[in-house]
Design an enzyme around this catalytic site. Sequence first.
Site, PDB file in Angstrom:
ATOM      1  N   HIS A  17      -6.381   5.554  -6.632  1.00 34.43           N
ATOM      2  CA  HIS A  17      -6.767   4.149  -6.419  1.00 34.43           C
ATOM      3  C   HIS A  17      -6.276   3.324  -7.604  1.00 34.43           C
ATOM      4  CE1 HIS A  17     -10.192   1.174  -5.079  1.00 34.43           C
ATOM      5  NE2 HIS A  17      -9.173   0.522  -5.612  1.00 34.43           N
ATOM      6  N   HIS A  19      -3.941  -0.297  -8.133  1.00 28.57           N
ATOM      7  CA  HIS A  19      -3.140  -1.421  -7.629  1.00 28.57           C
ATOM      8  C   HIS A  19      -2.050  -1.664  -8.674  1.00 28.57           C
ATOM      9  CE1 HIS A  19      -6.282  -2.514  -4.659  1.00 28.57           C
ATOM     10  NE2 HIS A  19      -7.084  -1.993  -5.576  1.00 28.57           N
ATOM     11  N   HIS A 197     -10.661  -0.382   1.223  1.00 18.44           N
ATOM     12  CA  HIS A 197     -11.768  -0.720   0.335  1.00 18.44           C
ATOM     13  C   HIS A 197     -12.970  -1.056   1.224  1.00 18.44           C
ATOM     14  CE1 HIS A 197      -8.599  -1.154  -2.608  1.00 18.44           C
ATOM     15  NE2 HIS A 197      -9.380  -1.682  -3.531  1.00 18.44           N
ATOM     16  N   GLU A 200     -17.641  -1.929  -1.773  1.00  7.30           N
ATOM     17  CA  GLU A 200     -17.524  -2.296  -3.197  1.00  7.30           C
ATOM     18  C   GLU A 200     -18.552  -3.401  -3.436  1.00  7.30           C
ATOM     19  OE1 GLU A 200     -13.778  -4.138  -4.250  1.00  7.30           O
ATOM     20  OE2 GLU A 200     -14.046  -3.724  -6.406  1.00  7.30           O
ATOM     21  N   ASP A 278      -8.170   1.577 -10.709  1.00  7.30           N
ATOM     22  CA  ASP A 278      -8.189   0.329  -9.936  1.00  7.30           C
ATOM     23  C   ASP A 278      -7.163  -0.682 -10.483  1.00  7.30           C
ATOM     24  OD1 ASP A 278      -8.983  -1.268  -7.817  1.00  7.30           O
ATOM     25  OD2 ASP A 278     -10.962  -1.747  -8.617  1.00  7.30           O
ATOM     26  N   ASP A 279      -7.542  -1.458 -11.491  1.00  8.61           N
ATOM     27  CA  ASP A 279      -6.656  -2.476 -12.087  1.00  8.61           C
ATOM     28  C   ASP A 279      -6.749  -2.344 -13.606  1.00  8.61           C
ATOM     29  OD1 ASP A 279      -5.996  -4.172  -9.576  1.00  8.61           O
ATOM     30  OD2 ASP A 279      -8.172  -3.960  -9.522  1.00  8.61           O
TER      31      ASP A 279
HETATM   32  N1  ADE Z   1      -7.341  -5.874  -5.313  1.00  7.91           N
HETATM   33  C1  ADE Z   1      -7.121  -5.371  -6.531  1.00  7.91           C
HETATM   34  N2  ADE Z   1      -8.230  -4.786  -6.987  1.00  7.91           N
HETATM   35  C2  ADE Z   1      -9.180  -4.901  -6.032  1.00  7.91           C
HETATM   36  C3  ADE Z   1     -10.530  -4.502  -5.912  1.00  7.91           C
HETATM   37  N3  ADE Z   1     -11.165  -3.825  -6.871  1.00  7.91           N
HETATM   38  N4  ADE Z   1     -11.194  -4.808  -4.786  1.00  7.91           N
HETATM   39  C4  ADE Z   1     -10.571  -5.486  -3.816  1.00  7.91           C
HETATM   40  N5  ADE Z   1      -9.310  -5.893  -3.885  1.00  7.91           N
HETATM   41  C5  ADE Z   1      -8.611  -5.597  -4.982  1.00  7.91           C
HETATM   42 ZN    ZN Z   2      -9.054  -1.511  -5.589  1.00 12.92          ZN
END
Ligand code: ADE
Ligand code: ZN
Length: 337
Positions: A17, A19, A197, A200, A278-279
């Site tokens: 996971h 991005h 997703h 969350e 994630d990011d």
């Molecule tokens: N796009 C990038 N990160 C995300 C996240 N944590 N939840 C939803 N969309 C995303």
């Molecule tokens: Zn994500």
Amino acid sequence: MTDLDTFITGLPKAELHLHIEGSLEPELMFACAHRNGIAIPYASVEAVRAAYAFGNLQDFLDIYYAGAAVLCTARDFHDLAAAYFDRAAADGVVHAEIMFDPQTHMARGIAFGTVIEGLLSAMAEAEAKHGITSCLIMSFLRHLSENDAFATLAAAEPWFDRITAVGLDSSEIGHPPEKFARVFAAAAAKGLRLVAHAGEEGPPAYVWQALDGLKIDRLDHGNRSLEDAALVDRLVGDGMTLTVCPLSNVKLCVVPAIEDHPIDRMLALGLRATINSDDPAYFGGYIADNFRAVAYGRGLGKADLAVLARNSLTGSFLPPAAIAQHLQRLDAFLAMH
Ligand code: ADE
Ligand code: ZN
């Protein structure tokens, strides 16, 4: 480095996971902005980092989409992914399944081919340079329409042999999975795997929809599943892999603090949880930072961390023979530690 730190970085693991746009570090943001002649509303790298305080998912997404606007050329996408792979290699990642958001770029007039060719070139280099294998997950933006998702699927068709799965991301609340049931069915009919997703910020009902309406192979986040015992039973029964992102959960206020993270509860319930970043450029850490965060924040020991790494390999979209090889290497590593 403590013994546990060495163990964490050495653990062979898959990242499921991530991005790729969320791995855009401020330094590369400035470099791309400069070479593409794009103005950004920050005076310095420090000012960019200072802006990364979020009250919820939407706060983050607004800044994340603005940042992605500096990515224009195949070289930009290549450099973005190459920088991620260098970090991932240092963290013991042996395989990465990378999400990208083509709609973010196509809306700015960037061709689908520009995005994917830049990413694919970095993926091939990473395999040669680091021995990391990788694949692509094309994510639909759920705040956009079903029609827009269908148009994106059509634009991707020439590259279907280079895309492993489709995903669903962006603003969750108000955009339930069922909005995309038909486009997910069309993607499955083309041989693509399915992730989404859900749970969350959205309620357990969205996770049920992702399972029954989208027929996902893997669940991204899934935290709010814990509110529904029948849903937990279903996820355990299905052997569903959850791609959990601890530092993201703290930064986006899904949990109050890392000390409150339910990762150990998930494992105790029998959920196949994995650890992911994630990011990472926005949330303060790559995958090993996320492992460290739960190890120290929730007191997870080597046995639990090994289960999380094992789940990442078994939950990947690699062929069974490749998974078996990685598991052998994991077992050899564990035998030495
Ligand atoms: N796009 C990038 N990160 C995300 C996240 N944590 N939840 C939803 N969309 C995303
Ligand atoms: Zn994500």
